[in-house]
Design a protein around this motif. Sequence first.
Motif, short mmCIF file in Angstrom:
data_model
loop_
_atom_site.label_atom_id
_atom_site.label_comp_id
_atom_site.label_asym_id
_atom_site.label_seq_id
_atom_site.Cartn_x
_atom_site.Cartn_y
_atom_site.Cartn_z
N ALA A 182 0.83 -1.21 0.00
CA ALA A 182 0.00 0.00 0.00
C ALA A 182 0.86 1.26 0.00
O ALA A 182 0.62 2.19 -0.78
N PHE A 183 1.87 1.30 0.87
CA PHE A 183 2.75 2.47 0.90
C PHE A 183 3.48 2.64 -0.43
O PHE A 183 3.54 3.75 -0.99
N ALA A 184 4.03 1.55 -0.95
CA ALA A 184 4.83 1.64 -2.17
C ALA A 184 4.00 2.10 -3.36
O ALA A 184 4.53 2.75 -4.27
N ARG B 183 -3.72 14.43 13.93
CA ARG B 183 -4.68 15.51 13.72
C ARG B 183 -4.19 16.81 14.36
O ARG B 183 -4.34 17.89 13.78
N ALA B 184 -3.62 16.71 15.55
CA ALA B 184 -3.14 17.91 16.25
C ALA B 184 -1.99 18.58 15.50
O ALA B 184 -1.82 19.81 15.57
N SER B 185 -1.22 17.80 14.76
CA SER B 185 -0.07 18.35 14.04
C SER B 185 -0.48 19.08 12.78
O SER B 185 0.32 19.82 12.19
N GLY B 186 -1.70 18.86 12.33
CA GLY B 186 -2.14 19.45 11.08
C GLY B 186 -1.66 18.69 9.86
O GLY B 186 -1.90 19.12 8.72
N ARG B 187 -1.01 17.55 10.07
CA ARG B 187 -0.47 16.78 8.94
C ARG B 187 -1.33 15.58 8.57
O ARG B 187 -0.98 14.80 7.68
N ALA B 188 -2.47 15.41 9.26
CA ALA B 188 -3.39 14.34 8.89
C ALA B 188 -3.89 14.57 7.47
O ALA B 188 -4.30 15.67 7.11
N GLY B 189 -3.82 13.53 6.67
CA GLY B 189 -4.24 13.63 5.28
C GLY B 189 -3.12 13.96 4.33
O GLY B 189 -3.28 13.86 3.11
N SER B 190 -1.96 14.38 4.86
CA SER B 190 -0.83 14.74 4.00
C SER B 190 0.13 13.58 3.81
O SER B 190 1.10 13.71 3.06
N MET B 191 -0.09 12.47 4.51
CA MET B 191 0.79 11.32 4.38
C MET B 191 -0.06 10.05 4.37
O MET B 191 -1.23 10.05 4.78
N VAL B 192 0.53 8.98 3.88
CA VAL B 192 -0.15 7.68 3.85
C VAL B 192 -0.07 7.06 5.24
O VAL B 192 1.02 6.96 5.82
N VAL B 193 -1.21 6.64 5.77
CA VAL B 193 -1.26 6.01 7.09
C VAL B 193 -2.01 4.69 6.98
O VAL B 193 -3.15 4.66 6.49
N VAL B 194 -1.37 3.63 7.40
CA VAL B 194 -1.97 2.29 7.36
C VAL B 194 -1.99 1.73 8.78
O VAL B 194 -1.00 1.83 9.51
N ALA C 108 -7.55 10.94 7.80
CA ALA C 108 -6.38 10.74 8.66
C ALA C 108 -5.72 9.39 8.40
O ALA C 108 -4.52 9.23 8.60
N MET C 109 -6.51 8.41 7.98
CA MET C 109 -5.98 7.11 7.61
C MET C 109 -6.26 6.85 6.13
O MET C 109 -7.27 7.32 5.58
N THR C 110 -5.36 6.07 5.52
CA THR C 110 -5.49 5.74 4.11
C THR C 110 -6.09 4.37 3.90
O THR C 110 -6.93 4.16 3.03
N LEU C 111 -5.67 3.42 4.73
CA LEU C 111 -6.08 2.03 4.53
C LEU C 111 -6.07 1.30 5.87
O LEU C 111 -5.18 1.55 6.71
N VAL C 112 -7.04 0.44 6.06
CA VAL C 112 -7.14 -0.38 7.27
C VAL C 112 -7.20 -1.85 6.87
O VAL C 112 -8.00 -2.23 6.01
N ILE C 113 -6.33 -2.65 7.48
CA ILE C 113 -6.38 -4.10 7.31
C ILE C 113 -7.06 -4.67 8.56
O ILE C 113 -6.65 -4.35 9.68
N SER C 114 -8.07 -5.50 8.35
CA SER C 114 -8.93 -5.85 9.48
C SER C 114 -9.17 -7.35 9.59
O SER C 114 -9.27 -8.07 8.58
#
Length: 340
Positions: free
Chosen positions: A180-182, A268-279, A295-301
């Motif tokens: 996902a990141f790649a 979220r507090a940093s203001g960087r949520a949505g600017s990077m890929v988060v899994v 804030a998140m890009t992908l969730v494996i469940s």
Amino acid sequence: MRRPTIPDLAEAAGVSVATINRVLSGAANVRQATRERVQMAAEQIGFYGLGSIQARVAAARPHLRFGVLLLQPHRPFYKNVARGLEQAAATATGADVELRIEFLEDLSPHNVASRALALAQDCHAICVTTAVHPVVTEALEQVQAKGIPVFALISQISVTGQMSYVGLDNWKVGRTSAWAFANICKAPGKIGILMGNPRYRNQEMNETGFRSYFRESAPDFVLLEPLSTFESAAVAQEMTEKLLADHSDLAGLYISGGGISGALTALRASGRAGSMVVVGYDLMDVTRAALLDGAMTLVISHPLERLAREAIDGMVRACAHPGSNQTSIVPFDIYTRENI
């Protein structure tokens, strides 16, 4: 319409008339699977003696008590696991299952070991989620030596198969996360890694698979050394704040362990949520909200309904066939904002 007869039921169930009579009389020399097949056929054709058959089937079912040890009660994921297990136990077909679930606030090895030994004294099988530690392993081996099946749920305990495992293929989980990141990051960059506790074998395998994918397929990414959250939201928040402060060019964050709510708070507090890929892992209220707001890009469940069913059915089978291995690897679910 003619009322179905015993020969009609025998034909519908694929058994002899003599077998039908033995089921109706409650004879002991009938396999439970045969009783249940006769009951199903009786339901389908509207056999007049269905109530008697149901009573005979219920009376012949084994009554089993299973003990379950899960992690801290304040964690939503384990509350969801408990609900799934309770539902699976209530609808189990192979036995009448009584379920005893304990949540462990104190995750020290000695406490886990003592609670497992105590639970096993009054249960036909036990199922535990725990970190690997010699004290815990020794206690669980003592339980098995008494003929009580031990199941590892979500995180493996024994890699050599002595203890049945119900959960994901965590090496594949790690590689899928890396994929996902790649493929989602706009360019190679630094990936921060949060682990709960490397003594949880699922997290160890996640990281192994994660790194193996980058080593083979995306070597231009830089994987930072993992930071442990010790399954704590407060620690996860602190570790995420540190990552964001130390690496202004962070391209992604991999949350492989407990404390995900704290990590999301820091993002979220940093203001960087949505600017990077988060899994991260497991669809629940906090991760669903994070997918929706970006804030998140992908969730494996974990597929909790299937996970719980495999665990309960596996313990029933283990009690019926002592010494058998009932390991079950369940497929994982993948969620993005577009499919929740």
